[in-house]
Scaffold this motif. Structure first.
Motif, short mmCIF file in Angstrom:
data_model
loop_
_atom_site.label_atom_id
_atom_site.label_comp_id
_atom_site.label_asym_id
_atom_site.label_seq_id
_atom_site.Cartn_x
_atom_site.Cartn_y
_atom_site.Cartn_z
N ILE A 80 0.93 -1.12 -0.20
CA ILE A 80 0.10 -0.03 -0.01
C ILE A 80 0.86 1.02 0.10
CG2 ILE A 80 -1.63 1.36 1.14
CD1 ILE A 80 -2.93 -1.40 2.54
N PRO A 81 0.53 2.05 -0.91
CA PRO A 81 1.50 3.44 -0.99
C PRO A 81 1.23 4.10 0.09
CG PRO A 81 -0.29 3.48 -2.50
CD PRO A 81 -0.11 2.22 -1.98
N HIS A 82 2.44 5.15 0.43
CA HIS A 82 2.25 5.82 1.56
C HIS A 82 1.00 6.97 1.65
CE1 HIS A 82 6.30 4.58 2.66
NE2 HIS A 82 6.77 5.05 1.52
N GLU A 83 0.55 7.54 0.49
CA GLU A 83 -0.36 8.31 0.65
C GLU A 83 -1.72 7.66 0.96
OE1 GLU A 83 0.16 7.11 -3.79
OE2 GLU A 83 1.51 7.33 -1.97
N ILE A 84 -2.06 6.44 0.71
CA ILE A 84 -3.06 5.64 1.63
C ILE A 84 -3.12 5.47 2.84
CG2 ILE A 84 -4.17 3.63 1.16
CD1 ILE A 84 -4.01 3.78 -1.84
N PHE A 85 -1.73 4.99 3.23
CA PHE A 85 -1.54 4.86 4.79
C PHE A 85 -1.86 6.21 5.43
CE2 PHE A 85 0.89 0.73 4.35
CZ PHE A 85 0.06 0.07 5.12
N ALA A 86 -1.36 7.27 4.89
CA ALA A 86 -1.53 8.61 5.41
C ALA A 86 -2.88 8.80 5.43
CB ALA A 86 -0.79 9.65 4.74
N ALA A 87 -3.63 8.83 4.36
CA ALA A 87 -5.22 9.02 4.26
C ALA A 87 -6.05 8.30 5.48
CB ALA A 87 -5.79 8.82 2.89
N GLN A 88 -5.55 6.95 5.56
CA GLN A 88 -6.41 5.99 6.59
C GLN A 88 -6.15 6.79 8.22
OE1 GLN A 88 -4.58 2.21 6.43
NE2 GLN A 88 -5.75 1.67 4.60
N GLY A 89 -5.01 7.33 8.44
CA GLY A 89 -4.71 7.86 9.72
C GLY A 89 -5.19 9.31 9.83
N LEU A 90 -4.85 9.94 8.95
CA LEU A 90 -5.29 11.40 8.78
C LEU A 90 -6.90 11.58 8.99
CD1 LEU A 90 -2.52 12.99 6.83
CD2 LEU A 90 -2.81 13.37 9.27
N LEU A 91 -7.52 10.83 8.26
CA LEU A 91 -9.05 10.98 7.97
C LEU A 91 -9.68 10.66 9.56
CD1 LEU A 91 -9.82 10.16 4.50
CD2 LEU A 91 -10.05 12.31 5.41
N LEU A 92 -9.31 9.63 10.10
CA LEU A 92 -9.70 9.40 11.41
C LEU A 92 -9.44 10.35 12.50
CD1 LEU A 92 -8.60 5.48 11.58
CD2 LEU A 92 -10.91 6.37 11.21
N TYR A 133 -11.53 22.80 14.14
CA TYR A 133 -11.97 22.65 12.86
C TYR A 133 -10.85 22.68 11.82
CZ TYR A 133 -16.89 23.46 14.32
OH TYR A 133 -18.14 23.26 15.17
N ILE A 134 -10.08 23.78 11.97
CA ILE A 134 -8.90 23.98 11.15
C ILE A 134 -7.99 22.99 11.27
CG2 ILE A 134 -6.78 25.50 10.95
CD1 ILE A 134 -8.54 27.92 11.89
N PHE A 135 -7.60 22.28 12.17
CA PHE A 135 -7.03 20.99 12.28
C PHE A 135 -7.49 19.86 11.34
CE2 PHE A 135 -4.89 17.14 14.41
CZ PHE A 135 -3.58 17.77 14.44
N ALA A 136 -8.74 19.77 11.91
CA ALA A 136 -9.17 18.62 10.99
C ALA A 136 -9.38 19.15 9.44
CB ALA A 136 -10.82 18.68 11.50
N GLY A 137 -9.53 20.12 9.02
CA GLY A 137 -9.48 20.44 7.80
C GLY A 137 -8.18 20.21 7.06
N LEU A 138 -7.08 20.67 7.96
CA LEU A 138 -5.67 20.40 7.40
C LEU A 138 -5.31 18.70 7.24
CD1 LEU A 138 -3.80 23.01 9.34
CD2 LEU A 138 -4.34 23.17 6.87
N CYS A 139 -5.90 17.87 8.25
CA CYS A 139 -5.81 16.54 8.12
C CYS A 139 -6.40 16.02 6.85
CB CYS A 139 -6.27 15.87 9.49
SG CYS A 139 -5.25 16.24 10.83
N VAL A 140 -7.65 16.66 6.45
CA VAL A 140 -8.30 16.25 5.13
C VAL A 140 -7.54 16.65 4.01
CG1 VAL A 140 -10.33 16.21 4.04
CG2 VAL A 140 -10.47 16.34 6.39
N LEU A 141 -7.11 17.77 4.13
CA LEU A 141 -6.46 18.46 2.96
C LEU A 141 -5.10 17.54 2.35
CD1 LEU A 141 -6.10 20.83 0.99
CD2 LEU A 141 -4.63 21.89 2.64
N ILE A 142 -4.40 17.18 3.39
CA ILE A 142 -2.91 16.44 3.22
C ILE A 142 -3.44 15.22 2.23
CG2 ILE A 142 -1.16 15.11 4.04
CD1 ILE A 142 -1.07 17.21 6.54
N PRO A 143 -4.21 14.22 2.66
CA PRO A 143 -4.32 13.06 1.82
C PRO A 143 -5.13 13.13 0.67
CG PRO A 143 -6.08 13.18 3.72
CD PRO A 143 -4.90 14.24 3.93
N VAL A 144 -5.95 14.23 0.60
CA VAL A 144 -7.02 14.69 -0.42
C VAL A 144 -5.91 15.08 -1.72
CG1 VAL A 144 -8.41 16.08 -1.58
CG2 VAL A 144 -8.82 14.96 0.39
N SER A 145 -4.72 15.87 -1.21
CA SER A 145 -3.91 16.65 -2.21
C SER A 145 -2.79 15.45 -2.57
CB SER A 145 -3.05 17.81 -1.38
OG SER A 145 -4.25 18.68 -1.00
#
Length: 209
Positions: A80-92, A133-145
């Motif tokens: 699994i690539p790093h961006e998918i692992f990051a998305a799993q953790g950051l979105l949670l 809210y802002i921290f949550a938004g940044l946690c979504v922004l990173i995996p999406v980007s």
């Protein structure tokens, strides 16, 4: 009450943003792969999410899915690539932070509309809620980007044979989860900005603690 209209809007916007964050996490269409070999992938299209990969197949069907084969990712999968692992953790994390932001905002609004005039029971909770809210938004922004970058560069994934997936697609495009995530980022950051803009009114009757 008249000074907290923007914070009430922040709660509404933040709620929608948090819901969209949760929705994007569950959507399997993060990446849409187009493949040439349709022997197993019957439609020629596969969907790569952050938790599983799915495609329509008339040969392999997963239990509970109609003409669809899905293979869930495991925490021990090294391919699994790093961006998918990051998305799993950051979105949670984003989902949890957004929930804390909603709780803090609800508590502050409750005090406002109940006529409680203690500054320490209103202003700090709006500020804390805005930061969440802002921290949550940044946690979504990173995996999406990051995942969008991988899509635009047509990056491959070395799936094992049991997944019946090619290591690289003929072409790929961003799935529905990415625009949903982008909207969630915008709403969460906007909500955080609204919450942080709160200024406690200074009046002669205000009880300061």
């Amino acid at each position: 009450v008249s000074t907290s209209h923007l914070q009430l809007a922040a709660f509404a916007v933040g709620t929608v943003g948090w819901i969209l964050c949760t929705v994007s996490m569950g959507i399997v269409e993060w990446r849409v792969w187009h493949v040439d070999n349709t022997t197993i992938i019957s439609s020629g299209i596969a969907w790569v999410g952050i938790w599983k990969v799915c495609f329509i197949s008339y040969l392999h069907v997963s239990p509970g899915y109609r003409e669809q084969f899905c293979h869930k990712f495991s925490g021990h999968d090294s391919f699994i690539p790093h961006e998918i692992f990051a998305a799993q953790g950051l979105l949670l994390i984003a989902m949890f932070m957004g929930l804390l932001g909603l709780a803090a905002t609800i508590f502050a609004l409750r005090n406002v509309y109940m006529g409680i005039t203690h500054k320490t029971l209103i202003a700090p909770f709006f500020l804390v809620g805005g930061c969440f809210y802002i921290f949550a938004g940044l946690c979504v922004l990173i995996p999406v980007s990051w995942n969008f970058y991988s899509v635009t560069h047509n990056q491959s994934i070395a799936f094992p044979p049991s997944y019946y997936m090619p290591s690289s697609p003929a072409a790929q495009e961003a799935g529905a989860a990415i625009p949903v995530g982008i909207v969630a980022v915008i709403l969460l950051l906007l909500s955080g900005t609204f919450s942080l803009s709160y200024r406690f009114p200074m009046t002669a009757n205000t009880v300061m603690k």
